[in-house]
Design a protein around this motif. Sequence first.
Motif, short mmCIF file in Angstrom:
data_model
loop_
_atom_site.label_atom_id
_atom_site.label_comp_id
_atom_site.label_asym_id
_atom_site.label_seq_id
_atom_site.Cartn_x
_atom_site.Cartn_y
_atom_site.Cartn_z
N LYS A 118 12.91 -17.85 0.41
CA LYS A 118 14.35 -17.39 0.55
C LYS A 118 14.20 -16.16 1.71
N TRP A 119 13.11 -15.58 1.91
CA TRP A 119 13.24 -14.23 2.69
C TRP A 119 12.65 -14.74 4.30
N ALA A 120 12.11 -15.90 4.32
CA ALA A 120 11.49 -16.26 5.58
C ALA A 120 12.31 -15.86 6.63
N SER A 121 12.01 -15.55 7.80
CA SER A 121 12.55 -15.08 9.10
C SER A 121 11.82 -14.70 9.99
N ASP A 122 12.25 -15.06 11.36
CA ASP A 122 11.20 -14.55 12.41
C ASP A 122 10.73 -13.08 12.34
N GLU A 123 11.76 -12.20 11.74
CA GLU A 123 11.64 -10.73 11.85
C GLU A 123 10.74 -10.10 10.58
N LEU A 124 10.43 -11.15 9.83
CA LEU A 124 9.48 -10.45 8.64
C LEU A 124 8.09 -11.18 8.78
N ASP A 125 7.09 -10.63 8.36
CA ASP A 125 5.82 -11.03 8.13
C ASP A 125 5.71 -11.16 6.83
N ILE A 126 5.94 -12.66 6.38
CA ILE A 126 6.01 -12.94 4.99
C ILE A 126 4.85 -12.95 4.12
N ASP A 127 3.82 -13.20 4.93
CA ASP A 127 2.46 -13.15 4.30
C ASP A 127 1.80 -11.70 4.03
N GLU A 128 2.15 -10.87 4.91
CA GLU A 128 1.87 -9.42 4.87
C GLU A 128 2.83 -8.75 3.87
N LEU A 129 3.91 -9.02 3.87
CA LEU A 129 4.75 -8.38 2.63
C LEU A 129 4.39 -8.97 1.43
N ALA A 130 4.31 -10.19 1.12
CA ALA A 130 3.70 -10.92 -0.09
C ALA A 130 2.20 -10.20 -0.55
N ALA A 131 1.35 -9.85 0.42
CA ALA A 131 0.14 -9.09 0.15
C ALA A 131 0.38 -7.94 -0.46
N ARG A 132 1.49 -6.94 0.17
CA ARG A 132 1.89 -5.71 -0.39
C ARG A 132 2.70 -5.95 -1.72
N ILE A 133 3.40 -6.80 -2.16
CA ILE A 133 3.87 -6.94 -3.43
C ILE A 133 2.64 -7.22 -4.29
N ARG A 134 1.66 -8.13 -4.12
CA ARG A 134 0.70 -8.18 -5.04
C ARG A 134 -0.08 -7.00 -5.26
N ALA A 135 -0.43 -6.36 -4.12
CA ALA A 135 -0.97 -5.19 -3.94
C ALA A 135 -0.39 -4.14 -5.06
N PHE A 136 0.85 -4.07 -4.99
CA PHE A 136 1.68 -3.10 -5.89
C PHE A 136 1.61 -3.54 -7.53
N TYR A 137 1.63 -4.98 -7.66
CA TYR A 137 1.34 -5.31 -9.13
C TYR A 137 -0.04 -4.81 -9.56
N ASP A 138 -0.97 -5.12 -8.98
CA ASP A 138 -2.36 -4.86 -9.02
C ASP A 138 -2.30 -3.32 -9.35
N ASP A 139 -2.18 -2.45 -8.55
CA ASP A 139 -1.87 -1.04 -8.69
C ASP A 139 -1.36 -0.53 -9.96
#
Length: 290
Positions: free
Chosen positions: A71-92
Amino acid sequence: MKSPTSIPVEASSFTYIPECLSGTEGAPTFCLRYGTRRDKHASQDEMNFRRVRSHSAEDIREAVIEEFRSKWASDELDIDELAARIRAFYDDMDALEKAITDWLKECTEIEAENEGLAKAGKTPREFPPRPQSDIDAGEREKIAGLIEEIESASERIGRIRRDNNRRERLIRHVSLALLLEETSLPVPLKRDRDGMLTDATLFAIEDELEKQFSGDGQRAAFWQLGTQAMMTLYLGREEEKNSQSPSPGTSNPNGSTAQESESSTSENSASKEPEPAPTPGTSSPMDTQT
């Protein structure tokens, strides 16, 4: 199934007063008996009969990331990069929680050792520094805010939270229906054909508590009563005696799924699984800024 009152309790019942009513004049008493294996089976059967569903923290995390991707996909957002940051947040958050648990254990050991050193006139050991997140504060705040926005806008995650909240209420409700023997409240204890207190009886107890004790800090009485019944059912007697009952501050009468935790780790737990905002934000998913 036989009535619970006919099942041998192997020692006994005990009297309980909700913590938030401790010291309150006229505080009601509740007689709870220790549960048996048969009670545990009856509780599981009842939860299955009521089709209670629950979702783990990992389920919620995966739902957050899937909702973000869809639902957040757009040309302005790097979805893969942000998803990785969310996972990194949870792991941290996981790593930090474990580190704090180990740190608390080490501090307890040092404190005990220091008592002996003090008696011997020796220099006490210093406590190690408290563990810190590997993610800088700005990134943590940004990702936590994004997760909260995703959860707030997601009907799917709302349903997951609703399922978990319902389970938290019902597991206490069923435990109380099985184990409550007597109360000083003016409420007749009516049982069904299986010997469990009826839903109407438990609702009457909750209503009576709210009627008599509804001041600040007292609204958690019924939740605490149910929590005590749950602990008594699922912990062995000695474990239950040695465990700390949830304080009014950590008991949530609204049915939160958060577990009671050490006060020193509560700050970390809160940021680990952000609760949805009461209402979705006015901005659409596409307006998210990172």
